[in-house]
Design an enzyme around this catalytic site. Structure first.
Site, PDB file in Angstrom:
ATOM      1  N   HIS A 304       0.717  -1.450  -0.290  1.00 12.65           N
ATOM      2  CA  HIS A 304      -0.316   0.368  -0.144  1.00 12.65           C
ATOM      3  C   HIS A 304       0.716   0.858   0.166  1.00 12.65           C
ATOM      4  O   HIS A 304       2.091   1.194   0.840  1.00 12.65           O
ATOM      5  CB  HIS A 304      -1.185   0.118   1.218  1.00 12.65           C
ATOM      6  CG  HIS A 304      -2.438   1.236   1.381  1.00 12.65           C
ATOM      7  ND1 HIS A 304      -1.740   2.124   1.714  1.00 12.65           N
ATOM      8  CD2 HIS A 304      -3.284   0.877   0.669  1.00 12.65           C
ATOM      9  CE1 HIS A 304      -2.723   2.755   1.111  1.00 12.65           C
ATOM     10  NE2 HIS A 304      -3.780   2.433   0.914  1.00 12.65           N
ATOM     11  N   ASP A 361      -8.307  -4.956   0.136  1.00 12.35           N
ATOM     12  CA  ASP A 361      -8.720  -5.646  -0.918  1.00 12.35           C
ATOM     13  C   ASP A 361      -8.494  -6.705  -1.196  1.00 12.35           C
ATOM     14  O   ASP A 361      -8.995  -8.138  -2.256  1.00 12.35           O
ATOM     15  CB  ASP A 361      -8.295  -4.860  -2.329  1.00 12.35           C
ATOM     16  CG  ASP A 361      -9.050  -4.267  -3.171  1.00 12.35           C
ATOM     17  OD1 ASP A 361      -9.756  -3.589  -2.261  1.00 12.35           O
ATOM     18  OD2 ASP A 361      -8.115  -3.007  -3.088  1.00 12.35           O
TER      19      ASP A 361
END
Ligand code: ACO
Length: 427
Positions: A304, A361
């Site tokens: 991320h 996700d």
């Protein structure tokens, strides 16, 4: 704050104010840099650049903290609903009982789309990705509400209209893609229950609302509702800064979300797990492949831009995924691969050194799949969740008297001035 940053350029010293956020985040205010020095900053991907101050969402990527308007994401996921959280994000505080009732009622009143818009769905090929349909439909809403060309024209009506209609458009696009008749919203149902019945009810049979599914959907949407200056939110702000209308700005945000490095990652995670499963690839072999720079492969759902520890949203989703799989009696081989992959990656020096952890996700795709939501609708689900965040940022930006049209600069590296050469003289 009286602290100043000093910059020395060609022997000359310049001072810039240091800005302190409410959580002690520090920034050097370089808004006067070019005027004072003639220089600009170069920061590809804006990794060190604060485009704005904001009071909506706080996140600390090192500590894995995420709060909306000061309230920890864990508390909202446990106690709130998506509708209440949307109100919190957009208006700044949790609603009181009356405010929540009024807001919910206006969502109900705006849930239908103009009957003419239903014909638009017929124009798309059956294989059209629902994100293409969603973004065009949202932009088309501006054609139906010409009186709302400014973000603040009937703002309190535009908000529920967009929140409610996005959900209806999403469900209709799914029904069209499977060739079923569309199912209209029902006024007695909550926001999430209504979405589930529009997705899964068929005219011939009564549809029973499952409270765990409704809860899971609330949690998924709450977890996606805002994430400060991410790619799609920055897009919404950039488009909105030209004073484009809310539908146009949100439509652009939907398109930015579509990419596999952003909102498309949940679909990419499932596709990756399916291909590992179908090809019988060993987990360790796949991990070796993503570590090999020549392969260009990535472990989707890992890493991320901001979180350099476990994404707090992934933790909540991992638990919820287990609940729904157990409740529905589903044993999913993809989940087993995902867990194995997570375990292997988290103990591998490549991932440890680069602080690569599962992001939201990694598990959202498996949960959506367990809920019966098809893979090509995953990013659409993300868009429904992210909408209140986009609106909150648009509102904040437009209310800020210091807002300017977004217009980054560049350092030109092309040819210096040269003459036009007629075609017959070119090599
Ligand atoms: N698999 C393997 N290696 C990775 C991964 C991954 N998923 N993510 C990052 N790396 C490696 C990079 O190759 C790079 O290695 P290097 O230093 O040897 O060159 C290093 O880790 C840093 O990666 P960057 O791409 O520079 O990190 P950045 O912060 O720019 O990217 C991103 C973040 C785009 C999310 C990246 O981690 C990624 O592509 N992840 C997979 C896609 C994904 O899951 N996206 C969803 C993000 S969450 C969201 O949008 C809701």
């Amino acid at each position: 704050m009286s602290e100043k940053a000093k910059l020395i350029l060609q022997g000359k010293e310049y001072e810039f104010p240091v800005i302190l956020g409410s959580e002690n985040e520090k920034a050097i205010d370089i808004s006067s840099l070019r005027a004072k020095t003639g220089y600009i900053t170069l920061d590809p991907g804006y990794v060190n650049t604060g485009a704005t101050t904001s009071s909506i969402t706080y996140l600390d990527g090192e500590l894995g903290v995420l709060r909306y308007r000061g309230i920890p994401i864990e508390q909202l996921a446990e106690k709130s609903t998506f509708v209440e959280t949307s109100y919190l994000l957009i208006y700044g505080n949790l609603p009181n009982k009356q405010q929540l009732e009024d807001f919910s009622k206006s969502l109900t009143m705006h849930s239908m789309i103009h009957e003419d818009m239903k014909h638009f769905f017929d124009g798309y090929p059956a294989a059209a990705h629902p994100m293409a349909i969603l973004s065009s439909m949202v932009c088309s809403l501006s054609a139906y509400y010409p009186e709302s060309m400014n973000v603040f024209d009937n703002f309190d009506m535009q908000v529920p209209r967009l929140l409610s209609k996005l959900r209806t458009i999403a469900a209709f696009s799914y029904k069209k893609s499977v060739g079923h008749p569309v199912i209209y919203p029902q006024n007695h149902l909550s926001y999430c229950a209504n979405f589930l019945q529009m997705m899964f009810a068929v005219p011939a049979e009564p549809y029973e609302i499952d409270d765990d599914m409704v809860r899971a959907l609330n949690i998924l949407l709450i977890l996606h509702a805002d994430h400060e200056q991410n790619c799609s939110t920055s897009t919404v702000r950039l488009v909105g800064s030209s004073q484009a209308n809310m539908y146009a700005s949100v439509s652009a945000g939907i398109l930015a979300l579509w990419g596999p490095l952003h909102g498309g990652a949940n679909q990419a995670v499932i596709e990756m797990l399916e291909s590992i499963h179908n090809s019988g690839t060993k987990c360790a072999d796949f991990i070796s492949k993503v570590k090999d720079k020549n392969s260009k492969a990535r472990l989707m759902g890992f890493g991320h831009r901001v979180y350099k520890s476990y994404d707090p949203r992934a933790k909540i989703l991992k638990q919820m995924t287990d609940v729904i799989l157990a409740k529905r009696g589903i044993s999913d081989p993809l989940l087993d691969i995902a867990k194995q992959m997570e375990e292997t990656a988290l103990s591998d020096p490549y991932f440890i050194e680069r602080n690569l952890y599962p992001n939201v996700d990694f598990y959202s795709g498996i949960l959506y799949k367990a809920m019966g939501i098809p893979v090509n609708m995953f990013t659409v689900m993300f868009a429904i969740g992210r909408l209140p965040g986009w609106i909150a940022h648009l509102k904040e930006m437009m209310e800020d008297p210091n807002t300017k049209i977004g217009r980054p600069r560049q350092i030109y590296t092309g040819p210096v001035s040269r003459e036009y050469v007629p075609i017959e003289s070119r090599k």
